[in-house]
Design a protein around this motif. Sequence first.
Motif, PDB file in Angstrom:
ATOM      1  N   TYR A   1     -19.625 103.676 -67.866  1.00 11.38           N
ATOM      2  CA  TYR A   1     -18.887 104.796 -67.287  1.00 11.38           C
ATOM      3  C   TYR A   1     -19.802 105.662 -66.435  1.00 11.38           C
ATOM      4  CZ  TYR A   1     -14.425 104.426 -69.829  1.00 11.38           C
ATOM      5  OH  TYR A   1     -13.193 104.044 -70.295  1.00 11.38           O
TER       6      TYR A   1
ATOM      7  N   SER B   1      -5.632 107.599 -76.837  1.00 12.55           N
ATOM      8  CA  SER B   1      -5.735 106.193 -76.435  1.00 12.55           C
ATOM      9  C   SER B   1      -6.474 105.345 -77.464  1.00 12.55           C
ATOM     10  CB  SER B   1      -6.438 106.088 -75.075  1.00 12.55           C
ATOM     11  OG  SER B   1      -7.791 106.489 -75.156  1.00 12.55           O
TER      12      SER B   1
ATOM     13  N   ILE C   1     -10.878 115.226 -75.840  1.00 11.86           N
ATOM     14  CA  ILE C   1     -10.802 113.834 -76.293  1.00 11.86           C
ATOM     15  C   ILE C   1     -11.318 113.648 -77.720  1.00 11.86           C
ATOM     16  CG2 ILE C   1     -11.624 111.485 -75.864  1.00 11.86           C
ATOM     17  CD1 ILE C   1     -11.518 112.118 -72.873  1.00 11.86           C
TER      18      ILE C   1
ATOM     19  N   TRP D   1      -5.958 110.684 -73.251  1.00  5.17           N
ATOM     20  CA  TRP D   1      -7.137 109.841 -73.485  1.00  5.17           C
ATOM     21  C   TRP D   1      -7.642 109.976 -74.920  1.00  5.17           C
ATOM     22  CZ3 TRP D   1      -9.028 111.649 -68.090  1.00  5.17           C
ATOM     23  CH2 TRP D   1      -8.511 110.784 -67.126  1.00  5.17           C
TER      24      TRP D   1
ATOM     25  N   ASN E   1     -17.016 109.405 -77.365  1.00  5.45           N
ATOM     26  CA  ASN E   1     -16.679 109.553 -75.952  1.00  5.45           C
ATOM     27  C   ASN E   1     -16.928 110.967 -75.443  1.00  5.45           C
ATOM     28  OD1 ASN E   1     -14.963 107.370 -74.127  1.00  5.45           O
ATOM     29  ND2 ASN E   1     -15.169 106.811 -76.268  1.00  5.45           N
TER      30      ASN E   1
ATOM     31  N   ALA F   1      -2.351 109.481 -66.602  1.00  7.79           N
ATOM     32  CA  ALA F   1      -3.432 110.447 -66.832  1.00  7.79           C
ATOM     33  C   ALA F   1      -4.283 110.621 -65.579  1.00  7.79           C
ATOM     34  CB  ALA F   1      -4.303 110.002 -68.014  1.00  7.79           C
ATOM     35  N   TYR F   2      -4.534 109.535 -64.850  1.00  6.19           N
ATOM     36  CA  TYR F   2      -5.331 109.627 -63.625  1.00  6.19           C
ATOM     37  C   TYR F   2      -4.599 110.423 -62.549  1.00  6.19           C
ATOM     38  CZ  TYR F   2      -8.546 106.087 -65.448  1.00  6.19           C
ATOM     39  OH  TYR F   2      -9.465 105.407 -66.201  1.00  6.19           O
TER      40      TYR F   2
ATOM     41  N   THR G   1     -11.847 116.673 -70.594  1.00 10.37           N
ATOM     42  CA  THR G   1     -12.517 115.681 -71.438  1.00 10.37           C
ATOM     43  C   THR G   1     -12.986 116.279 -72.761  1.00 10.37           C
ATOM     44  OG1 THR G   1     -14.642 116.113 -70.349  1.00 10.37           O
ATOM     45  CG2 THR G   1     -13.277 114.356 -69.435  1.00 10.37           C
TER      46      THR G   1
ATOM     47  N   GLY H   1      -2.282 106.165 -70.540  1.00  5.91           N
ATOM     48  CA  GLY H   1      -3.737 106.208 -70.594  1.00  5.91           C
ATOM     49  C   GLY H   1      -4.424 105.554 -69.417  1.00  5.91           C
ATOM     50  N   THR H   2      -3.791 104.543 -68.809  1.00  6.74           N
ATOM     51  CA  THR H   2      -4.413 103.822 -67.702  1.00  6.74           C
ATOM     52  C   THR H   2      -3.659 104.063 -66.398  1.00  6.74           C
ATOM     53  OG1 THR H   2      -4.699 102.103 -69.396  1.00  6.74           O
ATOM     54  CG2 THR H   2      -5.587 101.629 -67.244  1.00  6.74           C
TER      55      THR H   2
ATOM     56  N   PRO I   1      -4.369 115.118 -69.498  1.00  7.51           N
ATOM     57  CA  PRO I   1      -5.221 113.918 -69.525  1.00  7.51           C
ATOM     58  C   PRO I   1      -6.090 113.835 -70.776  1.00  7.51           C
ATOM     59  CG  PRO I   1      -5.318 114.973 -67.373  1.00  7.51           C
ATOM     60  CD  PRO I   1      -4.616 115.925 -68.288  1.00  7.51           C
TER      61      PRO I   1
END
Length: 294
Positions: free
Chosen positions: A167, A28, A254, A25, A105, A231-232, A251, A227-228, A21
Amino acid sequence: MSSPEIAEKPSLTDTLLLATPGLIWGASFLLIAEGLKAMGPYGVTFTRIAIGFLTLSLFPAARRGVSWDAWPHIALVGLVWMAFPLTLFPLAEQRVSSALTGMLNGANPLFTALVATLLTRRLPSRGILVGLGVGLFGAVLTAWPSLGEGRSSVIGVVLILAALVSYGFALNLAVPLQHRHGVLPVLWRALGTALLLTAPLGVPEVLRADLSATGPLLSLLALGVFGTGIAYVVLTTVAGRLGATRASATTFLIPGVALALGVLVRNETVAPLAILGAAVCIAGAWLMRQAKGR
């Protein structure tokens, strides 16, 4: 008996799943920048959400039912986690580099913690406060060089920070929903809500898209599917195998991935101070994670 957050040493499969992930991301922001060559920012957002929604629709677990009283909260998550911030990132990348967008991010966990503090009206532990201070200082260093590049760059940075604040609210709202109804059912319905919210501005730009721009269109396809969508699903799998705290470490990849791709693929120039700031920001998030683990 061991805590559910403490698993045995991760296997090679676990490590690869954990990294996936973050790699997706991180890439992305490059895909967004490429997609902007084919259509406007609202079209980019609508397209990625539409493809992500269709991708999650392929997983039966995503279509599992939820209670009607959850729908208002899920709709709010669709607004503050998807429709609003995912619209801001393409708008920001019209003004600043994809590398800077990705590096900032890295401050996502910091804003989540700040929002949680505001919502609960309780100060976090000393360790988390130290991590917050370090991370926010890093975010300032990351943004600082762009603030001197003119009004357009300042607006771009403000848009990114607004997305991160959104977020922060979204993650604090989504966690209890996901515990009650499951991650994929909540995400799928939130994406459906975001699809409706972004359609009025997004559809006209999709209809005006440059269909001859094969590379940018493929970038949008990858952005939506991976990415949408994917990854989730992978992150959900990792959280189930390793625990939520370990899974959140993805994360940290990223900013580095976004920086590398922005420089190597798009020949973007990034100030050394911004790179240092991104590293400091990640260090702050890591300190918070360690404090939370303790």
